[in-house]
Design an enzyme around this catalytic site. Structure first.
Site, PDB file in Angstrom:
ATOM      1  N   LEU A  13     -22.678  -9.039   8.420  1.00  0.00           N
ATOM      2  CA  LEU A  13     -22.817 -10.391   8.953  1.00  0.00           C
ATOM      3  C   LEU A  13     -22.119 -10.505  10.313  1.00  0.00           C
ATOM      4  O   LEU A  13     -22.621 -11.165  11.232  1.00  0.00           O
ATOM      5  CB  LEU A  13     -22.179 -11.360   7.943  1.00  0.00           C
ATOM      6  CG  LEU A  13     -22.780 -12.727   7.762  1.00  0.00           C
ATOM      7  CD1 LEU A  13     -24.292 -12.684   7.698  1.00  0.00           C
ATOM      8  CD2 LEU A  13     -22.211 -13.367   6.498  1.00  0.00           C
ATOM      9  N   ASP A  32     -11.538  -6.021  12.806  1.00  0.00           N
ATOM     10  CA  ASP A  32     -12.012  -5.395  11.577  1.00  0.00           C
ATOM     11  C   ASP A  32     -11.039  -4.280  11.233  1.00  0.00           C
ATOM     12  O   ASP A  32     -10.222  -3.877  12.059  1.00  0.00           O
ATOM     13  CB  ASP A  32     -13.434  -4.819  11.769  1.00  0.00           C
ATOM     14  CG  ASP A  32     -14.190  -4.670  10.460  1.00  0.00           C
ATOM     15  OD1 ASP A  32     -15.069  -5.502  10.184  1.00  0.00           O
ATOM     16  OD2 ASP A  32     -13.891  -3.730   9.682  1.00  0.00           O
ATOM     17  N   LEU A  33     -11.164  -3.790  10.003  1.00  0.00           N
ATOM     18  CA  LEU A  33     -10.419  -2.595   9.595  1.00  0.00           C
ATOM     19  C   LEU A  33     -11.029  -1.393  10.310  1.00  0.00           C
ATOM     20  O   LEU A  33     -10.325  -0.467  10.701  1.00  0.00           O
ATOM     21  CB  LEU A  33     -10.574  -2.451   8.078  1.00  0.00           C
ATOM     22  CG  LEU A  33      -9.643  -1.573   7.280  1.00  0.00           C
ATOM     23  CD1 LEU A  33      -8.198  -1.913   7.519  1.00  0.00           C
ATOM     24  CD2 LEU A  33      -9.985  -1.723   5.790  1.00  0.00           C
ATOM     25  N   ASP A  49      -5.577  -4.292   9.801  1.00  0.00           N
ATOM     26  CA  ASP A  49      -5.759  -4.526   8.367  1.00  0.00           C
ATOM     27  C   ASP A  49      -5.285  -5.952   8.085  1.00  0.00           C
ATOM     28  O   ASP A  49      -4.156  -6.316   8.449  1.00  0.00           O
ATOM     29  CB  ASP A  49      -4.911  -3.507   7.597  1.00  0.00           C
ATOM     30  CG  ASP A  49      -5.093  -3.602   6.092  1.00  0.00           C
ATOM     31  OD1 ASP A  49      -5.551  -4.653   5.591  1.00  0.00           O
ATOM     32  OD2 ASP A  49      -4.755  -2.617   5.411  1.00  0.00           O
ATOM     33  N   LEU A  69     -14.753 -13.654   8.226  1.00  0.00           N
ATOM     34  CA  LEU A  69     -15.720 -12.899   7.410  1.00  0.00           C
ATOM     35  C   LEU A  69     -15.086 -11.639   6.827  1.00  0.00           C
ATOM     36  O   LEU A  69     -15.688 -10.983   5.983  1.00  0.00           O
ATOM     37  CB  LEU A  69     -16.920 -12.469   8.269  1.00  0.00           C
ATOM     38  CG  LEU A  69     -17.678 -13.537   9.065  1.00  0.00           C
ATOM     39  CD1 LEU A  69     -18.874 -12.901   9.782  1.00  0.00           C
ATOM     40  CD2 LEU A  69     -18.156 -14.659   8.157  1.00  0.00           C
ATOM     41  N   GLY A  70     -13.909 -11.272   7.293  1.00  0.00           N
ATOM     42  CA  GLY A  70     -13.325  -9.985   6.918  1.00  0.00           C
ATOM     43  C   GLY A  70     -12.832  -9.953   5.489  1.00  0.00           C
ATOM     44  O   GLY A  70     -12.455 -10.965   4.909  1.00  0.00           O
ATOM     45  N   GLY A  71     -12.815  -8.758   4.927  1.00  0.00           N
ATOM     46  CA  GLY A  71     -12.300  -8.560   3.574  1.00  0.00           C
ATOM     47  C   GLY A  71     -13.289  -7.793   2.726  1.00  0.00           C
ATOM     48  O   GLY A  71     -14.353  -7.380   3.199  1.00  0.00           O
ATOM     49  N   ASN A 110     -21.169 -17.152  -3.386  1.00  0.00           N
ATOM     50  CA  ASN A 110     -21.790 -17.710  -4.603  1.00  0.00           C
ATOM     51  C   ASN A 110     -21.164 -17.109  -5.870  1.00  0.00           C
ATOM     52  O   ASN A 110     -21.375 -17.638  -6.966  1.00  0.00           O
ATOM     53  CB  ASN A 110     -23.302 -17.477  -4.576  1.00  0.00           C
ATOM     54  CG  ASN A 110     -23.686 -16.024  -4.749  1.00  0.00           C
ATOM     55  OD1 ASN A 110     -23.826 -15.542  -5.863  1.00  0.00           O
ATOM     56  ND2 ASN A 110     -23.855 -15.304  -3.650  1.00  0.00           N
ATOM     57  N   TYR A 134     -13.850 -10.024  -7.502  1.00  0.00           N
ATOM     58  CA  TYR A 134     -14.168 -10.410  -6.122  1.00  0.00           C
ATOM     59  C   TYR A 134     -14.410 -11.923  -6.058  1.00  0.00           C
ATOM     60  O   TYR A 134     -13.891 -12.624  -5.168  1.00  0.00           O
ATOM     61  CB  TYR A 134     -15.387  -9.605  -5.658  1.00  0.00           C
ATOM     62  CG  TYR A 134     -16.159 -10.202  -4.515  1.00  0.00           C
ATOM     63  CD1 TYR A 134     -15.607 -10.293  -3.242  1.00  0.00           C
ATOM     64  CD2 TYR A 134     -17.477 -10.673  -4.699  1.00  0.00           C
ATOM     65  CE1 TYR A 134     -16.331 -10.841  -2.188  1.00  0.00           C
ATOM     66  CE2 TYR A 134     -18.200 -11.205  -3.663  1.00  0.00           C
ATOM     67  CZ  TYR A 134     -17.626 -11.301  -2.400  1.00  0.00           C
ATOM     68  OH  TYR A 134     -18.333 -11.848  -1.361  1.00  0.00           O
TER      69      TYR A 134
HETATM   70  P1  NAI Z   1     -19.268  -6.489   4.938  1.00  0.00           P
HETATM   71  O1  NAI Z   1     -18.605  -5.736   3.826  1.00  0.00           O
HETATM   72  O2  NAI Z   1     -20.416  -5.841   5.609  1.00  0.00           O
HETATM   73  O3  NAI Z   1     -18.175  -6.872   6.041  1.00  0.00           O
HETATM   74  C1  NAI Z   1     -16.840  -7.146   5.739  1.00  0.00           C
HETATM   75  C2  NAI Z   1     -15.973  -6.475   6.784  1.00  0.00           C
HETATM   76  O4  NAI Z   1     -14.604  -6.717   6.449  1.00  0.00           O
HETATM   77  C3  NAI Z   1     -16.163  -4.959   6.856  1.00  0.00           C
HETATM   78  O5  NAI Z   1     -16.552  -4.566   8.153  1.00  0.00           O
HETATM   79  C4  NAI Z   1     -14.817  -4.396   6.466  1.00  0.00           C
HETATM   80  O6  NAI Z   1     -14.460  -3.226   7.184  1.00  0.00           O
HETATM   81  C5  NAI Z   1     -13.875  -5.545   6.756  1.00  0.00           C
HETATM   82  N1  NAI Z   1     -12.669  -5.450   5.927  1.00  0.00           N
HETATM   83  C6  NAI Z   1     -12.590  -5.126   4.608  1.00  0.00           C
HETATM   84  N2  NAI Z   1     -11.308  -5.091   4.223  1.00  0.00           N
HETATM   85  C7  NAI Z   1     -10.562  -5.399   5.313  1.00  0.00           C
HETATM   86  C8  NAI Z   1      -9.171  -5.494   5.551  1.00  0.00           C
HETATM   87  N3  NAI Z   1      -8.273  -5.263   4.573  1.00  0.00           N
HETATM   88  N4  NAI Z   1      -8.763  -5.812   6.791  1.00  0.00           N
HETATM   89  C9  NAI Z   1      -9.654  -6.034   7.800  1.00  0.00           C
HETATM   90  N5  NAI Z   1     -10.986  -5.949   7.627  1.00  0.00           N
HETATM   91  C10 NAI Z   1     -11.433  -5.631   6.404  1.00  0.00           C
HETATM   92  O7  NAI Z   1     -19.684  -7.906   4.347  1.00  0.00           O
HETATM   93  P2  NAI Z   1     -20.707  -8.961   4.947  1.00  0.00           P
HETATM   94  O8  NAI Z   1     -21.962  -8.873   4.195  1.00  0.00           O
HETATM   95  O9  NAI Z   1     -20.744  -8.837   6.404  1.00  0.00           O
HETATM   96  O10 NAI Z   1     -20.010 -10.324   4.527  1.00  0.00           O
HETATM   97  C11 NAI Z   1     -19.096 -10.983   5.384  1.00  0.00           C
HETATM   98  C12 NAI Z   1     -18.293 -11.979   4.562  1.00  0.00           C
HETATM   99  O11 NAI Z   1     -19.169 -12.912   3.943  1.00  0.00           O
HETATM  100  C13 NAI Z   1     -17.471 -11.350   3.455  1.00  0.00           C
HETATM  101  O12 NAI Z   1     -16.235 -12.033   3.359  1.00  0.00           O
HETATM  102  C14 NAI Z   1     -18.287 -11.600   2.212  1.00  0.00           C
HETATM  103  O13 NAI Z   1     -17.482 -11.701   1.053  1.00  0.00           O
HETATM  104  C15 NAI Z   1     -18.971 -12.922   2.548  1.00  0.00           C
HETATM  105  N6  NAI Z   1     -20.248 -13.064   1.878  1.00  0.00           N
HETATM  106  C16 NAI Z   1     -21.334 -12.369   2.332  1.00  0.00           C
HETATM  107  C17 NAI Z   1     -22.561 -12.513   1.724  1.00  0.00           C
HETATM  108  C18 NAI Z   1     -23.781 -11.838   2.234  1.00  0.00           C
HETATM  109  O14 NAI Z   1     -24.852 -12.049   1.670  1.00  0.00           O
HETATM  110  N7  NAI Z   1     -23.711 -11.032   3.279  1.00  0.00           N
HETATM  111  C19 NAI Z   1     -22.702 -13.351   0.528  1.00  0.00           C
HETATM  112  C20 NAI Z   1     -21.492 -14.018   0.121  1.00  0.00           C
HETATM  113  C21 NAI Z   1     -20.316 -13.870   0.792  1.00  0.00           C
HETATM  114  C1  15L Z   2     -21.902 -11.577  -2.007  1.00  0.00           C
HETATM  115  O1  15L Z   2     -20.887 -12.232  -2.163  1.00  0.00           O
HETATM  116  C2  15L Z   2     -21.879 -10.278  -1.289  1.00  0.00           C
HETATM  117  O2  15L Z   2     -20.956 -10.281  -0.227  1.00  0.00           O
HETATM  118  C3  15L Z   2     -23.237  -9.846  -0.764  1.00  0.00           C
HETATM  119  O3  15L Z   2     -23.173  -8.458  -0.447  1.00  0.00           O
HETATM  120  C4  15L Z   2     -24.323 -10.112  -1.790  1.00  0.00           C
HETATM  121  O4  15L Z   2     -24.144  -9.301  -2.883  1.00  0.00           O
HETATM  122  C5  15L Z   2     -24.319 -11.583  -2.199  1.00  0.00           C
HETATM  123  O5  15L Z   2     -23.027 -11.988  -2.622  1.00  0.00           O
HETATM  124  C6  15L Z   2     -25.310 -11.917  -3.314  1.00  0.00           C
HETATM  125  O6  15L Z   2     -24.930 -12.558  -4.275  1.00  0.00           O
HETATM  126  O7  15L Z   2     -26.480 -11.560  -3.166  1.00  0.00           O
END
Ligand code: NAI
Ligand code: 15L
Length: 264
Positions: A13, A32-33, A49, A69-71, A110, A134
């Site tokens: 994202l 980012d990490l 981190d 968005l991180g984590g 969600n 999570y």
């Molecule tokens: P992603 O896993 O691709 O990106 C998360 C980023 O956080 C990664 O680049 C990772 O290296 C970084 N990260 C992880 N641990 C870290 C730490 N300890 N310190 C610093 N950085 C760290 O996930 P995505 O899909 O980009 O999602 C972004 C956010 O949105 C997340 O928080 C996720 O939980 C939330 N989310 C995403 C959804 C989706 O459909 N993409 C759905 C629901 C929530």
């Molecule tokens: C989330 O929270 C995750 O970050 C994403 O990778 C998807 O799995 C999404 O939920 C989902 O429910 O489809």
């Protein structure tokens, strides 16, 4: 916005947000990490981190707003969730408090409500029913945001993202899908509106099937424009009728609800 911090900037994202929000803030501080080596004009990089308190304190300094968005973004070991999402989110809010940041977008999920059945429509006041550790960490993040709003006046949009991918990846995502454009338009509303407060917002496109009702955040003036209907007839989404008793089908969280702990 003068300087906005984007955590998770190397993630799925985060990469999309970087492109679609290019030029929106004077400076976008990327973190980012993982390493980020392709900063463009108007971007600066400060990787760390989130679990590192001192580094996060420096990271937030000088920022007007934060897109967090991180984590850890799916089910994982408790230790990694503890570091990235529990300690990390606390570090971020403490740094925001110390440096006077007034508005944050917290990427919740969600999976805070994934153990509700699919025939129930939820809104901002529905009880949390996390479907995995999570999901529990995202419930914690939402409650932390609530505390920092009530006690310190820091406004947070607690954005329960559905499934933000280029296309719905399975049939469940026909209901949970969120387009990147809809996420970006929501992000802009969150930082542009006069009064945000600390609302729970379901980030989902205008799909035909919906499990979530955003009536209580209409004051934000956000209207999603896209719909998963455009993908409904794609061959990869067709298949045998699903078993309604399968927990992965019965609950909103899908396979997150049916899976055991990551470490089992
Ligand atoms: P992603 O896993 O691709 O990106 C998360 C980023 O956080 C990664 O680049 C990772 O290296 C970084 N990260 C992880 N641990 C870290 C730490 N300890 N310190 C610093 N950085 C760290 O996930 P995505 O899909 O980009 O999602 C972004 C956010 O949105 C997340 O928080 C996720 O939980 C939330 N989310 C995403 C959804 C989706 O459909 N993409 C759905 C629901 C929530
Ligand atoms: C989330 O929270 C995750 O970050 C994403 O990778 C998807 O799995 C999404 O939920 C989902 O429910 O489809």
């Amino acid at each position: 916005m003068k300087r906005v911090l984007l955590t998770g900037a190397a993630g799925n994202l985060g990469k999309v947000v970087r492109v679609k929000l290019a030029g929106w803030a004077d400076v976008m501080r990327l973190s980012d990490l993982n390493e980020i080596t392709d900063a463009k004009a108007g971007e600066e990089v400060q990787c760390c981190d989130l679990g590192d308190k001192e580094a996060v304190m420096k990271l937030v300094e000088g920022c007007d707003g934060i897109i967090h968005l991180g984590g850890v973004s799916t089910e994982n070991t408790f230790d990694s969730i503890l570091n990235g999402n529990i300690v990390g989110t606390y570090n971020l809010y403490e740094a925001a408090r110390k440096h006077g940041v007034k508005r944050i977008l917290f990427a919740s999920s969600n999976h805070t409500i994934g153990f509700h059945e699919r025939d129930v429509t939820l809104d901002a006041d529905s009880v949390m029913r996390p479907d995995c550790l999570y999901g529990v960490s995202k419930c914690y993040g939402e409650m932390l945001a609530s505390l920092y709003y009530d006690k310190f006046g820091i406004e947070t949009a607690r954005v329960r993202i559905g499934s933000c991918f280029e296309k719905p990846l399975d049939r469940r995502m026909l209901a949970t899908w969120l387009s990147a454009d809809d996420f970006v338009s929501l992000t802009k509303r969150i930082f542009d509106c006069d009064r945000l407060g600390c609302p729970v917002i379901y980030a989902v496109s205008a799909n035909n099937e919906l499990w979530w009702d955003n009536t209580k955040v209409r004051y934000l003036g956000w209207e999603p424009k896209d719909s998963s209907a455009a993908f409904a007839d794609e061959p990869y989404l067709q298949g045998r009728a699903a078993d309604a008793n399968d927990p992965a089908v019965r609950y909103q969280g899908g396979s997150f609800a049916s899976a055991g702990h990551f470490e089992d």
